[in-house]
Design a protein around this motif. Structure first.
Motif, PDB file in Angstrom:
ATOM      1  N   SER A 357      -1.366   9.147   4.500  1.00 27.84           N
ATOM      2  CA  SER A 357      -2.120  10.224   3.848  1.00 27.84           C
ATOM      3  C   SER A 357      -1.980  10.178   2.335  1.00 27.84           C
ATOM      4  CB  SER A 357      -1.671  11.591   4.377  1.00 27.84           C
ATOM      5  OG  SER A 357      -0.296  11.791   4.138  1.00 27.84           O
ATOM      6  N   SER A 358      -0.782   9.888   1.815  1.00 25.73           N
ATOM      7  CA  SER A 358      -0.634   9.823   0.360  1.00 25.73           C
ATOM      8  C   SER A 358      -1.329   8.584  -0.190  1.00 25.73           C
ATOM      9  CB  SER A 358       0.843   9.855  -0.048  1.00 25.73           C
ATOM     10  OG  SER A 358       1.562   8.795   0.531  1.00 25.73           O
ATOM     11  N   TYR A 359      -1.257   7.476   0.532  1.00 30.46           N
ATOM     12  CA  TYR A 359      -1.991   6.283   0.099  1.00 30.46           C
ATOM     13  C   TYR A 359      -3.495   6.551   0.103  1.00 30.46           C
ATOM     14  CZ  TYR A 359      -4.241   1.731   0.373  1.00 30.46           C
ATOM     15  OH  TYR A 359      -5.075   0.658   0.158  1.00 30.46           O
ATOM     16  N   TRP A 360      -3.971   7.252   1.118  1.00 33.05           N
ATOM     17  CA  TRP A 360      -5.390   7.578   1.236  1.00 33.05           C
ATOM     18  C   TRP A 360      -5.899   8.297  -0.018  1.00 33.05           C
ATOM     19  CZ3 TRP A 360      -7.503  12.574   1.346  1.00 33.05           C
ATOM     20  CH2 TRP A 360      -8.860  12.651   1.672  1.00 33.05           C
ATOM     21  N   GLY A 361      -5.093   9.169  -0.594  1.00 33.67           N
ATOM     22  CA  GLY A 361      -5.550   9.959  -1.736  1.00 33.67           C
ATOM     23  C   GLY A 361      -5.164   9.402  -3.085  1.00 33.67           C
ATOM     24  N   GLU A 362      -4.452   8.254  -3.099  1.00 37.08           N
ATOM     25  CA  GLU A 362      -3.976   7.707  -4.365  1.00 37.08           C
ATOM     26  C   GLU A 362      -4.456   6.267  -4.528  1.00 37.08           C
ATOM     27  OE1 GLU A 362       0.340  10.027  -4.478  1.00 37.08           O
ATOM     28  OE2 GLU A 362       0.210   7.945  -3.812  1.00 37.08           O
ATOM     29  N   GLY A 363      -4.059   5.672  -5.639  1.00 37.32           N
ATOM     30  CA  GLY A 363      -4.319   4.251  -5.819  1.00 37.32           C
ATOM     31  C   GLY A 363      -5.747   3.945  -6.216  1.00 37.32           C
ATOM     32  N   PHE A 364      -5.956   2.667  -6.524  1.00 35.76           N
ATOM     33  CA  PHE A 364      -7.253   2.217  -7.026  1.00 35.76           C
ATOM     34  C   PHE A 364      -8.347   2.347  -5.984  1.00 35.76           C
ATOM     35  CE2 PHE A 364     -10.196  -1.344  -8.090  1.00 35.76           C
ATOM     36  CZ  PHE A 364     -10.633  -0.851  -9.294  1.00 35.76           C
ATOM     37  N   TRP A 365      -7.980   2.139  -4.718  1.00 30.04           N
ATOM     38  CA  TRP A 365      -9.033   2.208  -3.688  1.00 30.04           C
ATOM     39  C   TRP A 365      -8.493   2.696  -2.359  1.00 30.04           C
ATOM     40  CZ3 TRP A 365     -10.769  -2.508  -0.495  1.00 30.04           C
ATOM     41  CH2 TRP A 365      -9.691  -3.340  -0.198  1.00 30.04           C
ATOM     42  N   GLY A 366      -7.572   3.653  -2.388  1.00 27.34           N
ATOM     43  CA  GLY A 366      -6.992   4.163  -1.153  1.00 27.34           C
ATOM     44  C   GLY A 366      -8.026   4.693  -0.166  1.00 27.34           C
ATOM     45  N   TYR A 367      -8.856   5.631  -0.611  1.00 31.92           N
ATOM     46  CA  TYR A 367      -9.833   6.200   0.323  1.00 31.92           C
ATOM     47  C   TYR A 367     -10.986   5.236   0.582  1.00 31.92           C
ATOM     48  CZ  TYR A 367     -13.437   7.412  -3.161  1.00 31.92           C
ATOM     49  OH  TYR A 367     -14.428   7.359  -4.109  1.00 31.92           O
ATOM     50  N   ILE A 368     -11.220   4.309  -0.355  1.00 32.36           N
ATOM     51  CA  ILE A 368     -12.263   3.308  -0.136  1.00 32.36           C
ATOM     52  C   ILE A 368     -11.822   2.337   0.951  1.00 32.36           C
ATOM     53  CG2 ILE A 368     -13.588   1.443  -1.173  1.00 32.36           C
ATOM     54  CD1 ILE A 368     -14.391   4.174  -2.176  1.00 32.36           C
ATOM     55  N   TYR A 369     -10.570   1.848   0.853  1.00 31.83           N
ATOM     56  CA  TYR A 369     -10.061   0.958   1.907  1.00 31.83           C
ATOM     57  C   TYR A 369     -10.035   1.698   3.240  1.00 31.83           C
ATOM     58  CZ  TYR A 369      -6.874  -1.741   4.776  1.00 31.83           C
ATOM     59  OH  TYR A 369      -6.319  -2.432   5.822  1.00 31.83           O
ATOM     60  N   SER A 370      -9.674   2.964   3.215  1.00 28.26           N
ATOM     61  CA  SER A 370      -9.630   3.731   4.457  1.00 28.26           C
ATOM     62  C   SER A 370     -11.013   3.892   5.071  1.00 28.26           C
ATOM     63  CB  SER A 370      -9.004   5.108   4.198  1.00 28.26           C
ATOM     64  OG  SER A 370      -7.641   4.965   3.838  1.00 28.26           O
ATOM     65  N   ALA A 371     -12.070   3.793   4.243  1.00 28.90           N
ATOM     66  CA  ALA A 371     -13.425   3.832   4.785  1.00 28.90           C
ATOM     67  C   ALA A 371     -13.684   2.629   5.692  1.00 28.90           C
ATOM     68  CB  ALA A 371     -14.446   3.854   3.653  1.00 28.90           C
ATOM     69  N   TYR A 372     -12.960   1.549   5.439  1.00 29.07           N
ATOM     70  CA  TYR A 372     -13.044   0.363   6.297  1.00 29.07           C
ATOM     71  C   TYR A 372     -12.059   0.462   7.458  1.00 29.07           C
ATOM     72  CZ  TYR A 372     -15.580  -2.035   2.491  1.00 29.07           C
ATOM     73  OH  TYR A 372     -16.496  -2.399   1.536  1.00 29.07           O
ATOM     74  N   SER A 373     -10.798   0.808   7.146  1.00 23.62           N
ATOM     75  CA  SER A 373      -9.730   0.728   8.134  1.00 23.62           C
ATOM     76  C   SER A 373      -9.583   1.988   8.976  1.00 23.62           C
ATOM     77  CB  SER A 373      -8.394   0.445   7.432  1.00 23.62           C
ATOM     78  OG  SER A 373      -8.054   1.523   6.577  1.00 23.62           O
ATOM     79  N   ALA A 374     -10.112   3.108   8.503  1.00 24.90           N
ATOM     80  CA  ALA A 374      -9.982   4.374   9.232  1.00 24.90           C
ATOM     81  C   ALA A 374     -11.341   5.070   9.271  1.00 24.90           C
ATOM     82  CB  ALA A 374      -8.934   5.274   8.573  1.00 24.90           C
ATOM     83  N   ALA A 375     -12.322   4.384   9.824  1.00 25.74           N
ATOM     84  CA  ALA A 375     -13.703   4.856   9.817  1.00 25.74           C
ATOM     85  C   ALA A 375     -13.836   6.229  10.468  1.00 25.74           C
ATOM     86  CB  ALA A 375     -14.598   3.856  10.538  1.00 25.74           C
ATOM     87  N   GLY A 376     -14.297   7.196   9.689  1.00 27.29           N
ATOM     88  CA  GLY A 376     -14.500   8.548  10.210  1.00 27.29           C
ATOM     89  C   GLY A 376     -13.215   9.326  10.421  1.00 27.29           C
ATOM     90  N   SER A 377     -12.087   8.772  10.002  1.00 24.46           N
ATOM     91  CA  SER A 377     -10.796   9.430  10.215  1.00 24.46           C
ATOM     92  C   SER A 377     -10.227   9.906   8.886  1.00 24.46           C
ATOM     93  CB  SER A 377      -9.809   8.462  10.876  1.00 24.46           C
ATOM     94  OG  SER A 377     -10.303   8.036  12.125  1.00 24.46           O
TER      95      SER A 377
END
Length: 487
Positions: A357-377
């Motif tokens: 969750s903290s990675y998802w909201g931080e970093g250069f592309w946390g939520y962008i990468y999660s759009a690939y790895s955690a689709a819809g989550s």
């Protein structure tokens, strides 16, 4: 942002991509492909998609070869069982008709992950550089017959290739598991060595053998892998073992050297086992799609299964002296594995993710990468992913000595991911060390710092897998205890 994509063969048309935020659709950045007629400067938007990576105009100017994810044009590129979501890093090839605006996916049934492509001048053939399992290979595609055929190469991993306009001659360079980078001239199906710049440096270096070793996971799916042996391997001895994995979208290909040089580990008298868990590209869309919304559940189980089977099949490996190492998503996997098993005597996590969750909201592309790895989550609708699969929330289960490494300027995975895990393990009394590399980003590229970083990895393994703490203590002398003012 707006970026150049390609010029048409006649130089009259420019193709550019324009990106803009799109918070309603994955991957939350929309890419518009724009065609600009240079004589009139008239601009036409051809289409909008989030999954476009490369544009290669055909020689006749009538169509485009596009590289992008399986969802570049809706489900046109999908080749999956019902209910699975594609891994958008598994690049597909499409032919886009500029007259009709219709696209055709020409790689749906082609398992390799496409990296690059080039047309021949007559438009009859397309050459592809692809990841196929552990290899990076070249393929020829016959446009009329819609057929792929492999082109033999002299190396396991082709890093780059350039073709003449007629597609008859190419120059490529690459490497293999025990062959440093070399360049070749390719004519037809025959390769001729052009230069081997590192040959003199490795002339007297002895490499151990590298052999294939696969296993079947709980579902009966083959998980590919390979084993690096020490140069003076003796099957009568008992060896410590280093297990390396990525565990996410990338395949650990059979290239020479790299940031985690398995030959170097083996030269230090370790047996090295490398495996390719579910989620890696290059094995077909169904295999790569296991990366989506898994976040370590399937992969950690596969690594544990694989290591147990590997130990049973290789009696010369000491089951009590097995170490684990991974970086980025692989660093996350190391952290997670330490919460799940006591199979390993130690672990090393470089730039690992301790809280999804903290990675998802931080970093250069946390939520962008999660759009690939955690689709819809998201953290609010999938606590089973963002909490239950985050190592930080299971830190009390870690009993294995762990080394955390992180560049202080990491824009991909912020250093706080290692720091918060270090704090947790310190409070819990678990053996843990944290080495921060000043000024380095996701990869350690400064030469002197890279050497120190590499020595740190080897010294840590020597400490915990060989019972030899001297190198580690020389690099990082123990701090003196604080004086007791009461005495």
């Amino acid at each position: 942002s707006t970026q150049w994509a390609a010029f048409s063969t006649d130089g009259r048309t420019l193709y550019v991509t324009r990106q803009a935020d799109d918070f309603e659709h994955r991957p939350y950045i929309a890419t518009y492909l724009v065609q600009i007629h240079l004589q009139t400067l008239k601009a036409d938007t051809l289409f909008k998609s989030g999954w476009l990576t490369k544009v290669i105009p055909a020689p006749d100017g009538k169509q485009l070869l596009l590289l992008g994810g399986p969802s570049l044009f809706g489900k046109l590129g999908w080749n999956l069982p019902e209910g699975m979501i594609p891994n958008e890093f598994d690049t597909q090839a499409y032919l886009y008709d500029l007259g009709t605006g219709k696209a055709e996916c020409i790689s749906r049934e082609f398992d390799p992950d496409i990296q690059d492509a080039a047309w021949t001048a007559d438009g009859k053939t397309i050459y592809f550089r692809v990841i196929r399992g552990e290899y990076v290979k070249l393929y020829r595609y016959n446009v009329r017959k819609k057929q792929y055929s492999e082109i033999p190469t002299a190396v396991d991993v082709v890093n780059d290739v350039r073709w003449d306009r007629r597609g008859r001659i190419a120059v490529y360079w690459g490497s293999s598991v025990t062959t440093p980078p070399q360049a070749y001239v390719l004519k037809g199906t025959r390769s001729r060595l052009l230069t081997a710049p590192a040959a003199a440096d490795f002339r007297w270096v002895q490499f151990g053998k590298v052999e294939k070793w696969d296993f079947k996971n709980a579902d009966g799916v083959t998980i590919e892998g390979r084993v690096y042996y020490p140069p003076d391997f003796d099957p009568k001895k008992k060896y410590p073992c280093i297990v390396y994995y990525y565990g996410g979208v990338n395949t650990t290909v059979r290239s020479f050297g790299g940031r985690y040089p398995k030959n170097l580990f083996a030269a230090h008298d370790y047996v090295v086992y490398v495996l390719q868990p579910s989620g890696a590209t290059g094995y077909g869309q169904e295999f790569s799609a296991w990366h989506v919304n898994d976040w370590g559940k399937r992969v950690s189980e596969e690594i544990i299964q694989g290591v147990r089977q590997f130990l049973a099949a290789h009696p010369f490996v000491d089951a009590n002296r097995v170490g684990a190492i991974g970086a980025s998503y692989g660093g996350f996997m190391t952290m997670l594995l330490m919460t799940k098993t006591d199979l390993f005597a130690t672990g090393i996590a470089h730039a690992g993710i301790s809280s999804i969750s903290s990675y998802w909201g931080e970093g250069f592309w946390g939520y962008i990468y999660s759009a690939y790895s955690a689709a819809g989550s998201f953290p609010w609708n999938r606590k089973d992913i963002f909490v239950e699969r985050s190592p930080l929330f299971h830190a009390d289960k870690v009993k294995t000595p762990l080394l955390l490494l992180h560049g202080t300027a990491d824009t991909n995975v912020p250093k706080g991911e290692s720091e918060q895990f270090w704090v947790a393990l310190k409070l819990l009394g678990t053996p843990v060390e944290y080495v921060a590399i000043p000024g380095q980003d996701h990869h350690i590229v400064d030469y002197k710092k890279r050497i120190q970083w590499q020595k740190t990895i080897l010294a840590w393994f020597d400490r915990w897998l060989k019972g030899q703490p001297q190198w580690w203590e020389a690099l990082y002398p123990p701090l003196l205890s604080a004086p007791d003012n009461g005495k």
